[in-house]
Design an enzyme around this catalytic site. Structure first.
Site, PDB file in Angstrom:
ATOM      1  N   GLU A 444       0.801  -1.069  -0.074  1.00 24.02           N
ATOM      2  CA  GLU A 444       0.027  -0.212  -0.199  1.00 24.02           C
ATOM      3  C   GLU A 444       0.952   1.275   0.133  1.00 24.02           C
ATOM      4  O   GLU A 444       0.553   2.156   0.388  1.00 24.02           O
ATOM      5  CB  GLU A 444      -1.137   0.223   1.261  1.00 24.02           C
ATOM      6  CG  GLU A 444      -1.992  -1.086   1.144  1.00 24.02           C
ATOM      7  CD  GLU A 444      -3.138  -0.515   0.195  1.00 24.02           C
ATOM      8  OE1 GLU A 444      -3.277   0.497  -0.337  1.00 24.02           O
ATOM      9  OE2 GLU A 444      -3.763  -1.476  -0.345  1.00 24.02           O
TER      10      GLU A 444
HETATM   11  C1  LIG Z   1       3.170  -9.974   1.196  1.00 22.25           C
HETATM   12  C2  LIG Z   1       2.871  -8.736   0.055  1.00 22.25           C
HETATM   13  C3  LIG Z   1       1.554  -8.778  -0.411  1.00 22.25           C
HETATM   14  C4  LIG Z   1       1.404  -7.793  -1.417  1.00 22.25           C
HETATM   15  N1  LIG Z   1       0.022  -7.595  -1.939  1.00 22.25           N
HETATM   16  C5  LIG Z   1      -0.067  -7.052  -3.090  1.00 22.25           C
HETATM   17  C6  LIG Z   1      -1.539  -7.077  -3.579  1.00 22.25           C
HETATM   18  O1  LIG Z   1      -2.406  -7.514  -3.009  1.00 22.25           O
HETATM   19  N2  LIG Z   1      -1.712  -6.342  -4.817  1.00 22.25           N
HETATM   20  C7  LIG Z   1      -0.627  -5.617  -5.475  1.00 22.25           C
HETATM   21  O2  LIG Z   1      -1.097  -5.181  -6.493  1.00 22.25           O
HETATM   22  N3  LIG Z   1       0.325  -5.600  -5.081  1.00 22.25           N
HETATM   23  C8  LIG Z   1       0.767  -6.284  -3.677  1.00 22.25           C
HETATM   24  N4  LIG Z   1       2.096  -6.393  -3.006  1.00 22.25           N
HETATM   25  C9  LIG Z   1       3.032  -5.468  -3.827  1.00 22.25           C
HETATM   26  C10 LIG Z   1       3.495  -4.127  -3.010  1.00 22.25           C
HETATM   27  O3  LIG Z   1       2.388  -3.266  -2.919  1.00 22.25           O
HETATM   28  C11 LIG Z   1       4.639  -3.815  -3.552  1.00 22.25           C
HETATM   29  O4  LIG Z   1       5.794  -4.584  -3.085  1.00 22.25           O
HETATM   30  C12 LIG Z   1       5.047  -2.352  -3.062  1.00 22.25           C
HETATM   31  O5  LIG Z   1       4.124  -1.478  -3.720  1.00 22.25           O
HETATM   32  C13 LIG Z   1       6.516  -1.808  -3.172  1.00 22.25           C
HETATM   33  O6  LIG Z   1       7.087  -2.097  -4.785  1.00 22.25           O
HETATM   34  P1  LIG Z   1       8.172  -2.760  -5.089  1.00 22.25           P
HETATM   35  O7  LIG Z   1       8.181  -3.921  -4.360  1.00 22.25           O
HETATM   36  O8  LIG Z   1       8.212  -2.729  -6.576  1.00 22.25           O
HETATM   37  O9  LIG Z   1       9.282  -1.874  -4.510  1.00 22.25           O
HETATM   38  P2  LIG Z   1       9.806  -0.667  -5.681  1.00 22.25           P
HETATM   39  O10 LIG Z   1       8.963   0.296  -6.180  1.00 22.25           O
HETATM   40  O11 LIG Z   1      11.105  -1.410  -6.416  1.00 22.25           O
HETATM   41  O12 LIG Z   1      10.679   0.246  -4.198  1.00 22.25           O
HETATM   42  C14 LIG Z   1      12.029  -0.232  -3.752  1.00 22.25           C
HETATM   43  C15 LIG Z   1      12.428   0.838  -2.762  1.00 22.25           C
HETATM   44  O13 LIG Z   1      12.765   1.852  -3.465  1.00 22.25           O
HETATM   45  C16 LIG Z   1      12.080   3.212  -2.800  1.00 22.25           C
HETATM   46  N5  LIG Z   1      11.379   4.141  -4.110  1.00 22.25           N
HETATM   47  C17 LIG Z   1      10.959   3.666  -5.378  1.00 22.25           C
HETATM   48  N6  LIG Z   1      10.735   4.675  -5.951  1.00 22.25           N
HETATM   49  C18 LIG Z   1      11.004   5.717  -5.405  1.00 22.25           C
HETATM   50  C19 LIG Z   1      11.093   7.125  -5.570  1.00 22.25           C
HETATM   51  N7  LIG Z   1      10.539   7.722  -6.746  1.00 22.25           N
HETATM   52  N8  LIG Z   1      11.935   8.094  -4.576  1.00 22.25           N
HETATM   53  C20 LIG Z   1      12.063   7.413  -3.511  1.00 22.25           C
HETATM   54  N9  LIG Z   1      12.234   6.284  -3.158  1.00 22.25           N
HETATM   55  C21 LIG Z   1      11.819   5.291  -3.940  1.00 22.25           C
HETATM   56  C22 LIG Z   1      10.981   2.479  -2.045  1.00 22.25           C
HETATM   57  O14 LIG Z   1      10.241   3.294  -1.082  1.00 22.25           O
HETATM   58  C23 LIG Z   1      11.512   1.252  -1.621  1.00 22.25           C
HETATM   59  O15 LIG Z   1      12.353   1.335  -0.413  1.00 22.25           O
HETATM   60  C24 LIG Z   1       2.286  -7.298  -1.972  1.00 22.25           C
HETATM   61  C25 LIG Z   1       3.754  -7.099  -1.622  1.00 22.25           C
HETATM   62  C26 LIG Z   1       3.957  -8.302  -0.705  1.00 22.25           C
HETATM   63  C27 LIG Z   1       5.363  -8.627  -0.317  1.00 22.25           C
END
Ligand SMILES: Cc1cc2nc3c(=O)[nH]c(=O)nc-3n(C[C@H](O)[C@H](O)[C@H](O)COP(=O)(O)OP(=O)(O)OC[C@H]3O[C@@H](n4cnc5c(N)ncnc54)[C@H](O)[C@@H]3O)c2cc1C
Length: 606
Positions: A444
């Site tokens: 989220e």
């Molecule tokens: C157990 C679990 C359940 C989940 N459930 C769902 C679900 O039901 N539906 C769904 O769609 N998704 C779901 N997710 C996905 C989750 O919402 C994403 O993992 C989350 O939004 C972060 O995206 P990412 O993993 O790609 O990280 P990334 O976007 O790659 O981010 C990596 C790091 O970089 C930072 N970062 C990224 N961009 C920037 C920026 N522009 N400026 C500064 N910092 C930045 C972030 O804060 C983070 O610390 C789930 C994930 C897990 C692990």
């Protein structure tokens, strides 16, 4: 293994004494049936369900986890039966519109229910929680036919729902979504792509699963402006609205993960799956985010829940376990040693948990009132009202979501520490709370993204500091009224200093950001945490004001409850709130200390 006890006394204190929910409900169209008796009965019944049914499945669910065989996911033993009881109790439709089979009660009651369920068993609560997200989206953006088809079985809980946003290459940056949707002659779409990390993507609790999916139409603009939203059901509904033909959506694998092991986190493959557009083309993200503020309050609950659970269990342990003597002299001379609770350092940890749990709950209940007004605006088609309350909530939700989930994680960590080495051993359940809680700071919107949303969008870009000015004015008006009461004056004086400082910090960051674009990202985390500590201070002062008044004029409960409130407020102001000053210093430090190292000089390995 200890069990969960619903903190009904604290909940009712906030509802009836601090925030006057009875009057609030009386002012809402959906509040007609939310009379104090009914609310009381709902909370007690929900508490019993959480204590007797969900809490006993907390540890076994973690140990067993979910299993995938031949494309079918099985939830841990007892989950199916517990879900059947949940459905039979009508809990899924508590705050859903009556026209689709719900009970039409205010949204806030749904959040209070969610708090108890999530604290007793977060993994379990995710299945109905995701469905509510899907229901809200369809309710607001679906066509009449879509609403008639999908909302009744979702409201009943016979069908479940998901939110399918994330793909392997993107979670935060949804502008990179690649899943495709090809229009068909019959008005439907063929959806093809892979979604990862999909909570409740596949499971055995419901007859059907309604996936709400972000995908791109052919020739859609690049980035976030070219994303549309689709309903893709696991089974296509037949002419009677029952489960029909199997659709081309399957679970490819289950993620192996740190915590919430009883929640199925799925890789979902869409292979020419039949989908139906929700809302206008290319406006999928706006539609998806409509109820994001309520969804994020939902995730903020995952900060309060673990703090509460970990505190309940650590407190029991600290009363039982004995170690050495208290520095101020023997407290239990008949015993071989004093219990842990007599040591100041153990109290520091316990009171930190208590202050976070109760302060965080107060923040949630404060925001939940605003959510009720926002939902009412949507339901009555009063877009002005909906927008006004959405703006107020929009400022608070990143604070609630980002700050409370970080503090919930800290509180869970303190819980392990109170148990000493035993906290690290699985049978006590304390390490599970840490593992289950970490995810709340990630999904989220990560804490970093919440912080950027707060400082970059809500404070600097959209309102040029106006959001902070409006909220601090409210706090300052409250604080000024408490200055004449000697028990409340220390809180009021501190609040007045902080409200002035919050505005000064905002202006200084605004000026600095004009010269150096990295300032916003560099300062955002500290700004978020600072905002969280001040907001919690306001809510602790509000609780203290009621407690002081009740002590003076006699309350409905024993004086001990109100004294404990005042003591916890004092602890919060003197031991936790000073952290705000370290965030204030850090947020103003130059970006150079972050940016001066070249990316290739961040490590010298080998
Ligand atoms: C157990 C679990 C359940 C989940 N459930 C769902 C679900 O039901 N539906 C769904 O769609 N998704 C779901 N997710 C996905 C989750 O919402 C994403 O993992 C989350 O939004 C972060 O995206 P990412 O993993 O790609 O990280 P990334 O976007 O790659 O981010 C990596 C790091 O970089 C930072 N970062 C990224 N961009 C920037 C920026 N522009 N400026 C500064 N910092 C930045 C972030 O804060 C983070 O610390 C789930 C994930 C897990 C692990």
């Amino acid at each position: 293994m200890p069990t969960y006890k619903a903190p009904l006394r604290d909940m009712k204190f906030l509802l009836n004494e601090v925030f006057d929910y009875p009057r609030h409900y009386a002012s809402l169209a959906s509040g007609e049936n939310a009379t104090p008796d009914i609310v009381d009965a709902i909370l007690s019944e929900c508490g019993r369900f959480c204590e007797d049914v969900l809490s006993p499945l907390y540890q076994s669910g973690d140990e067993e986890g979910c299993k995938l065989e031949n494309g079918e996911v099985t939830t841990p033993k007892g989950f199916k039966e517990a879900y059947a009881q949940y459905v039979a109790g009508g809990w899924q439709g508590l705050s859903a519109p009556e026209e689709f089979g719900g009970q039409g009660l205010p949204a806030s009651l749904g959040l209070f229910k969610q708090e108890m369920m999530g604290t007793a068993n977060w993994s379990f609560s995710m299945y109905p929680g995701l469905s509510i997200g899907a229901m809200n989206t369809i309710f607001l953006h679906g066509s009449d036919e879509q609403k008639q088809t999908y909302l009744p079985p979702l409201t009943e809980g016979r069908w479940g729902g998901t939110m399918c946003l994330t793909e392997p290459q993107c979670g935060t940056d949804l502008g990179q979504v690649k899943t495709k949707a090809e229009p068909q002659a019959d008005g439907s779409y063929r959806v093809t792509g892979t979604k990862i990390f999909i909570s409740s993507g596949e499971h055995d609790l419901t007859d059907n699963i309604v996936h709400v999916v972000l995908a791109r139409l052919p020739d859609a603009p690049k980035g976030t402006r070219g994303i549309s939203l689709f309903i893709v059901p696991k089974f296509l509904p037949d002419d009677n609205g029952d489960v029909g033909q199997r659709n081309g959506v399957t679970c490819g694998s289950l993620e192996k993960k740190m915590g919430i092991k009883a929640s199925a986190t799925c890789v979902m493959n869409f292979d020419d799956a039949t989908g139906y557009l929700i809302g206008p083309e290319n406006q999928g993200l706006e539609c998806m985010f409509t109820f994001m503020n309520t969804a994020r309050i939902g995730t903020a609950i995952q900060g309060v829940g673990p703090a509460e659970l970990s505190y309940q269990w650590a407190l029991d342990y600290a009363r039982d376990r004995r170690s050495m003597r208290a520095l101020s002299g023997k407290k239990e001379p008949d015993q071989v040693a004093d219990s842990l609770i007599h040591h100041a350092d153990v109290r520091r940890m316990l009171l930190t948990q208590k202050a976070i749990a109760e302060g965080g709950r107060a923040m949630l209940y404060y925001a939940a009132r605003l959510a009720d007004h926002m939902v009412e605006g949507h339901e009555q088609g009063d877009s002005k009202k909906a927008e006004a309350y959405d703006d107020k909530l929009g400022f608070l939700t990143p604070i609630l979501k980002g700050f409370l989930t970080e503090l919930g994680y800290e509180a869970a960590n303190q819980g392990v520490q109170v148990f000493g080495g035993h906290g690290y051993i699985r049978e006590h359940g304390m390490e599970q709370i840490i593992r289950d809680t970490k995810i709340a700071t990630l999904y989220e919107g990560t804490t970093g993204i919440q912080a950027l949303d707060l400082l970059g969008r809500k404070v600097l870009m959209m309102t040029q500091g106006g959001a902070v000015r409006e909220f601090t004015l409210k706090i300052a008006n409250f604080a000024r009224k408490q200055l004449t009461d000697k028990r409340l004056r220390p809180f009021a004086v501190e609040l007045l200093k902080l409200t002035a400082q919050w505005n000064v910090l905002t202006v200084r960051l605004m000026l600095a950001a004009r010269k150096d674009r990295d300032v916003v990202s560099a300062a955002a985390h500290d700004f978020l945490m600072y905002s969280g500590y001040v907001t919690m201070a306001y809510l602790w002062a509000r609780q203290a004001a009621v407690a002081a008044d009740k002590l003076e004029h006699g309350g409905a409960d024993a004086a001990e409850f109100y004294r404990a409130k005042l003591a916890t407020a004092e602890f919060y102001y003197e031991r936790l709130l000073p952290r705000a000053q370290s965030h204030a210093t850090s947020m103003l430090s130059p970006t150079k200390n972050l940016m001066q190292l070249d990316a290739e000089h961040m490590a010298f390995l080998g």
